[in-house]
Scaffold this motif. Structure first.
Motif, PDB file in Angstrom:
ATOM      1  N   ASP A 141       0.847  -1.207   0.000  1.00  0.00           N
ATOM      2  CA  ASP A 141       0.000   0.000   0.000  1.00  0.00           C
ATOM      3  C   ASP A 141       0.877   1.251   0.000  1.00  0.00           C
ATOM      4  O   ASP A 141       1.989   1.246   0.539  1.00  0.00           O
ATOM      5  CB  ASP A 141      -0.880   0.046   1.273  1.00  0.00           C
ATOM      6  CG  ASP A 141      -1.814  -1.157   1.355  1.00  0.00           C
ATOM      7  OD1 ASP A 141      -1.812  -1.991   0.435  1.00  0.00           O
ATOM      8  OD2 ASP A 141      -2.554  -1.243   2.358  1.00  0.00           O
ATOM      9  N   ASN A 142       0.342   2.325  -0.530  1.00  0.00           N
ATOM     10  CA  ASN A 142       0.962   3.665  -0.431  1.00  0.00           C
ATOM     11  C   ASN A 142       2.413   3.700  -0.944  1.00  0.00           C
ATOM     12  O   ASN A 142       3.287   4.223  -0.274  1.00  0.00           O
ATOM     13  CB  ASN A 142       0.949   4.153   1.026  1.00  0.00           C
ATOM     14  CG  ASN A 142      -0.432   4.039   1.634  1.00  0.00           C
ATOM     15  OD1 ASN A 142      -1.430   4.214   0.936  1.00  0.00           O
ATOM     16  ND2 ASN A 142      -0.494   3.743   2.915  1.00  0.00           N
ATOM     17  N   GLU A 165      -6.857  -1.658  -6.961  1.00  0.00           N
ATOM     18  CA  GLU A 165      -5.439  -1.957  -6.760  1.00  0.00           C
ATOM     19  C   GLU A 165      -4.563  -0.730  -6.997  1.00  0.00           C
ATOM     20  O   GLU A 165      -3.624  -0.455  -6.239  1.00  0.00           O
ATOM     21  CB  GLU A 165      -5.010  -3.094  -7.705  1.00  0.00           C
ATOM     22  CG  GLU A 165      -5.244  -4.483  -7.167  1.00  0.00           C
ATOM     23  CD  GLU A 165      -4.396  -4.763  -5.941  1.00  0.00           C
ATOM     24  OE1 GLU A 165      -4.867  -4.492  -4.814  1.00  0.00           O
ATOM     25  OE2 GLU A 165      -3.260  -5.240  -6.104  1.00  0.00           O
ATOM     26  N   ARG A 168      -4.855   1.447  -4.134  1.00  0.00           N
ATOM     27  CA  ARG A 168      -4.209   0.858  -2.946  1.00  0.00           C
ATOM     28  C   ARG A 168      -2.719   1.199  -2.907  1.00  0.00           C
ATOM     29  O   ARG A 168      -2.180   1.554  -1.859  1.00  0.00           O
ATOM     30  CB  ARG A 168      -4.396  -0.677  -2.959  1.00  0.00           C
ATOM     31  CG  ARG A 168      -3.777  -1.393  -1.754  1.00  0.00           C
ATOM     32  CD  ARG A 168      -3.902  -2.898  -1.860  1.00  0.00           C
ATOM     33  NE  ARG A 168      -3.167  -3.486  -2.973  1.00  0.00           N
ATOM     34  CZ  ARG A 168      -1.842  -3.625  -3.010  1.00  0.00           C
ATOM     35  NH1 ARG A 168      -1.104  -3.251  -1.989  1.00  0.00           N
ATOM     36  NH2 ARG A 168      -1.249  -4.159  -4.070  1.00  0.00           N
ATOM     37  N   VAL A 169      -2.053   1.101  -4.062  1.00  0.00           N
ATOM     38  CA  VAL A 169      -0.605   1.347  -4.077  1.00  0.00           C
ATOM     39  C   VAL A 169      -0.276   2.837  -4.228  1.00  0.00           C
ATOM     40  O   VAL A 169       0.893   3.220  -4.184  1.00  0.00           O
ATOM     41  CB  VAL A 169       0.111   0.533  -5.183  1.00  0.00           C
ATOM     42  CG1 VAL A 169      -0.039  -0.954  -4.921  1.00  0.00           C
ATOM     43  CG2 VAL A 169      -0.392   0.899  -6.576  1.00  0.00           C
ATOM     44  N   LYS A 171      -0.140   6.604  -2.867  1.00  0.00           N
ATOM     45  CA  LYS A 171      -0.108   7.260  -1.561  1.00  0.00           C
ATOM     46  C   LYS A 171      -1.366   8.110  -1.374  1.00  0.00           C
ATOM     47  O   LYS A 171      -1.955   8.570  -2.364  1.00  0.00           O
ATOM     48  CB  LYS A 171       1.140   8.144  -1.454  1.00  0.00           C
ATOM     49  CG  LYS A 171       2.440   7.355  -1.359  1.00  0.00           C
ATOM     50  CD  LYS A 171       3.633   8.286  -1.305  1.00  0.00           C
ATOM     51  CE  LYS A 171       4.933   7.505  -1.297  1.00  0.00           C
ATOM     52  NZ  LYS A 171       6.124   8.353  -1.354  1.00  0.00           N
TER      53      LYS A 171
END
Ligand SMILES: [Zn+2]
Length: 185
Positions: A141-142, A165, A168-169, A171
């Motif tokens: 995540d982030n 997705e 989710r990744v 920030k």
């Protein structure tokens, strides 16, 4: 016999129409070239002054492609948008570029402020650094400050899962630029 003559006539009409289209295109380019000597155009993506943009497309449209870098209208519009409305060229960022197109790959990879990762569902060297299914991204995540994903989501089987997705990744203060039929911010 009559049908054959009509068929031949139709073929000739089509040929004439195609020839007229080509003449119009040549005319538009010549017009730009002649005018261009007095008024050059600036391609923003390669920062080069050119005399005229070239025709491009299956049904070629005039004033489309930069003869120097190959950019099309959408690339130049996106580049100007990114430059004027985002911090992508100003701050140190982690950028994830899905299915990297050549024009932006060449721009992003040369930016010192960009920690650049390119990915695609297929390995397509040399531009793709990692294989990635955006419905199941192999990063925590982030991770990314900016995600650029153009003309991809319409080809993914589960686009909602992919968007989840990608967010989710991204920030919390990160910026996505997903482009398919329209911009989504
Ligand atoms: Zn250019």
């Amino acid at each position: 016999m009559k049908e054959e003559i009509e068929e031949n006539n139709q073929l000739h009409r089509t040929e004439i129409e195609n020839f007229e289209k080509k003449l119009n295109l040549i005319n538009s380019v010549l017009h730009d070239v002649i005018e261009g000597y007095n008024k050059k155009k600036l391609c923003p993506t390669c920062d080069t002054e050119i005399i005229a943009f070239l025709p491009f497309g299956v049904n070629p449209r005039p004033n489309a492609q930069c003869p120097n870098c190959g950019s099309l209208e959408r690339h130049r519009a996106t580049y100007i948008f990114l430059k004027e409305n985002t911090s992508i060229f100003k701050e140190n960022i982690n950028l994830l570029h899905i299915a990297p197109e050549k024009i932006f790959y060449n721009i992003f990879r040369n930016q010192e402020n960009i920690n650049y990762l390119t990915a695609d569902s297929n390995d397509k060297p040399p531009r793709v650094m990692e294989k990635m299914d955006i419905q199941s991204i192999q990063y925590p995540d982030n991770t990314f400050d900016f995600i650029y994903c153009s003309h991809v989501l319409e080809h993914v089987p589960d686009d909602r899962k992919a968007i989840n997705e990608l967010y989710r990744v991204l920030k919390p203060m990160g910026k996505p630029l997903f482009r398919s039929l329209c911009f989504v911010f």
